[in-house]
Scaffold this active site. Structure first.
Site, PDB file in Angstrom:
ATOM      1  N   HIS A   1       0.854  -1.188   0.000  1.00  0.00           N
ATOM      2  CA  HIS A   1       0.000   0.000   0.000  1.00  0.00           C
ATOM      3  C   HIS A   1       0.886   1.232   0.000  1.00  0.00           C
ATOM      4  CE1 HIS A   1      -3.446  -2.514   0.800  1.00  0.00           C
ATOM      5  NE2 HIS A   1      -2.992  -2.896   1.981  1.00  0.00           N
TER       6      HIS A   1
ATOM      7  N   LEU B   1      -7.701  -7.573  -3.333  1.00  0.00           N
ATOM      8  CA  LEU B   1      -8.676  -7.600  -2.247  1.00  0.00           C
ATOM      9  C   LEU B   1      -8.323  -8.694  -1.255  1.00  0.00           C
ATOM     10  CD1 LEU B   1     -11.050 -10.048  -2.649  1.00  0.00           C
ATOM     11  CD2 LEU B   1     -11.487  -8.642  -4.640  1.00  0.00           C
TER      12      LEU B   1
ATOM     13  N   CYS C   1       0.891 -10.860  -3.857  1.00  0.00           N
ATOM     14  CA  CYS C   1      -0.137 -11.867  -3.607  1.00  0.00           C
ATOM     15  C   CYS C   1       0.395 -13.287  -3.746  1.00  0.00           C
ATOM     16  CB  CYS C   1      -1.345 -11.650  -4.522  1.00  0.00           C
ATOM     17  SG  CYS C   1      -2.002  -9.972  -4.428  1.00  0.00           S
TER      18      CYS C   1
END
Length: 218
Positions: free
Chosen positions: A77, A138, A168
């Site tokens: 992020h 997500l 991920c």
């Protein structure tokens, strides 16, 4: 159809502040509590989900790494990424977890279509992709029938830190962002369009803007 989905625009906020606040919000909410979405950006941080493996953190350098309680593996992020934390009573909405994930992915696909960007989901790798490059991630946690954590859309950011990890858990996964796909965009407009698409795809009747911060949950 649910009544109203409330949105708090919290701006740039420390990741751990938001994380602790969303956990407390979820733990303290009553059965009649209204659902909320917190819209934020974070200073640079890597977050490692419950399935995360250390080998996917390649060269984090001076960017902090936070072990968190969401599903999934490691992600990044940073400023210029639109993060939406979804505090929803999933049981009240009548959604299963897979249904909720699909609705979130469809929200993002519709938002990107607003900008002329053709995106798609992958059955075996949650998130949203443009020509195989990931544009949105997500990760959720469900506790007592309520969700927290949420989605992260790359809008107009420095993508370099993604090269310090296997995003991920996928080695060599290419990342992209909306500004690279659609040209110059206004972050605030993207946020407003996300609000509208979430209301539509999560079957709420309307949206509301909530004032005040989240310090009382920290």
């Amino acid at each position: 159809m649910a009544a109203t989905l409330g949105f708090r625009d919290l701006g740039l906020i420390d990741y751990e502040t938001a994380w602790h606040a969303m956990k407390r919000f979820t733990d303290e909410r009553g059965r009649e509590a209204a659902d909320e979405v917190w819209l934020v950006q974070h200073p640079p941080v890597f977050t490692q989900g419950q399935s995360g493996k250390a080998e996917h953190l390649l060269l984090p350098g001076n960017i902090p790494v936070v072990q968190v309680d969401r599903g999934g593996q490691v992600t990044y992020h940073g400023p210029g990424q639109l993060v939406a934390y979804l505090m929803l009573d999933v049981r009240r909405l009548g959604f299963g977890v897979r249904d909720l994930v699909t609705r979130i992915e469809n929200t993002l696909i519709a938002l990107l279509a607003d900008y002329g960007v053709k995106a798609a989901a992958k059955a075996d790798a949650p998130g949203v992709y443009v020509d195989g490059a990931k544009i949105a991630s997500l990760g959720l946690r469900i506790r007592n029938g309520c969700s927290f954590h949420g989605l992260a859309l790359n809008v107009d950011m420095d993508l370099e830190p993604f090269r310090r990890i296997n995003p991920c858990g996928y080695a060599g996964l290419a990342m992209t962002q909306l500004s690279d796909q659609a040209g110059q965009i206004e972050f605030s407009e993207v946020s407003a369009r996300l609000r509208a698409q979430l209301v539509k795809h999560l079957d709420y009747a309307e949206q509301a803007t909530l004032t005040g911060g989240i310090n009382h949950y920290d």
